[in-house]
Design a protein around this motif. Structure first.
Motif, PDB file in Angstrom:
ATOM      1  N   VAL A  50       0.832  -1.208   0.000  1.00 18.61           N
ATOM      2  CA  VAL A  50       0.000   0.000   0.000  1.00 18.61           C
ATOM      3  C   VAL A  50       0.865   1.255   0.000  1.00 18.61           C
ATOM      4  O   VAL A  50       0.624   2.192  -0.773  1.00 18.61           O
ATOM      5  CB  VAL A  50      -0.965  -0.004   1.206  1.00 18.61           C
ATOM      6  N   SER A  92       2.594   1.661  -3.314  1.00 20.32           N
ATOM      7  CA  SER A  92       1.600   2.054  -4.304  1.00 20.32           C
ATOM      8  C   SER A  92       1.341   3.555  -4.242  1.00 20.32           C
ATOM      9  O   SER A  92       1.269   4.226  -5.278  1.00 20.32           O
ATOM     10  CB  SER A  92       0.301   1.274  -4.059  1.00 20.32           C
ATOM     11  N   LEU A 135      -6.506   0.489  -0.612  1.00 20.35           N
ATOM     12  CA  LEU A 135      -6.150  -0.224  -1.847  1.00 20.35           C
ATOM     13  C   LEU A 135      -7.134   0.078  -2.973  1.00 20.35           C
ATOM     14  O   LEU A 135      -6.728   0.250  -4.125  1.00 20.35           O
ATOM     15  CB  LEU A 135      -6.092  -1.729  -1.600  1.00 20.35           C
ATOM     16  N   LEU A 144      -6.087   1.790  -6.407  1.00 14.88           N
ATOM     17  CA  LEU A 144      -6.432   1.105  -7.652  1.00 14.88           C
ATOM     18  C   LEU A 144      -7.166   2.069  -8.588  1.00 14.88           C
ATOM     19  O   LEU A 144      -6.824   2.171  -9.780  1.00 14.88           O
ATOM     20  CB  LEU A 144      -7.295  -0.122  -7.361  1.00 14.88           C
ATOM     21  N   HIS A 174      -2.886  -5.098  -7.642  1.00 12.26           N
ATOM     22  CA  HIS A 174      -3.814  -4.553  -6.648  1.00 12.26           C
ATOM     23  C   HIS A 174      -4.990  -5.508  -6.437  1.00 12.26           C
ATOM     24  O   HIS A 174      -5.420  -5.741  -5.310  1.00 12.26           O
ATOM     25  CB  HIS A 174      -4.317  -3.169  -7.057  1.00 12.26           C
TER      26      HIS A 174
END
Length: 148
Positions: A45, A48, A97, A101, A139
């Motif tokens: 996470v 990302s 998430l 995404l 993801h």
């Protein structure tokens, strides 16, 4: 300025290397001992969020490099990934998430738009497209693990 073949290879190599933490996090989310799975997912996470912010920075630089009437709008759009990524870190992991995404999907769409391609070499959308598809799929892999 056009990038030569060696810069294209370097860009692809660095882009692919940037997938390593995503792939590692996705694999460890499923295969690591239970205590490490949470750490792997948290790492996924955070990474990302960093990469989504990085994508905005790439567009910021491109907008400054190719100054035109739409550059102000592009500079504002370049801030969106950071403004999506940071709050995602404040949410619970699953919700964060999903937000990340969505951010990657939105950036992928923008990368393929005419405005999003300005200032980048002609091969860049292929690189961004490939990286975006892999990141989006990973993801989903982590989200399935969280809900499974």
């Amino acid at each position: 300025m056009m990038l030569g073949i060696s810069e294209r290879r370097l860009s692809w190599s660095l882009g692919l290397a940037g997938l390593i933490p995503f792939i590692t996090g996705g694999v460890l989310a499923w295969s690591a001992p239970l205590g490490w799975q949470a750490t792997a997912i948290n790492g996924f996470v955070y990474y990302s969020a960093v990469i989504l912010s990085f994508l905005g920075g790439a567009h910021w630089g491109s907008a400054l490099h190719v100054l035109q009437p739409s550059s102000r709008w592009r500079l504002l759009l370049a801030m969106l990934p950071s403004l999506i990524a940071w709050p995602a870190l404040l949410l619970n992991v699953g919700a964060g998430l999903w937000v990340l995404l969505a951010g990657f999907i939105l950036m992928g769409g923008y990368d393929f738009s005419r405005a999003g391609r300005d200032g980048f070499p002609s091969w860049y959308p292929v690189l961004r497209g490939f990286l975006t598809v892999v990141v989006v799929l990973l993801h989903v892999v982590v989200l399935v693990r969280l809900n499974g």
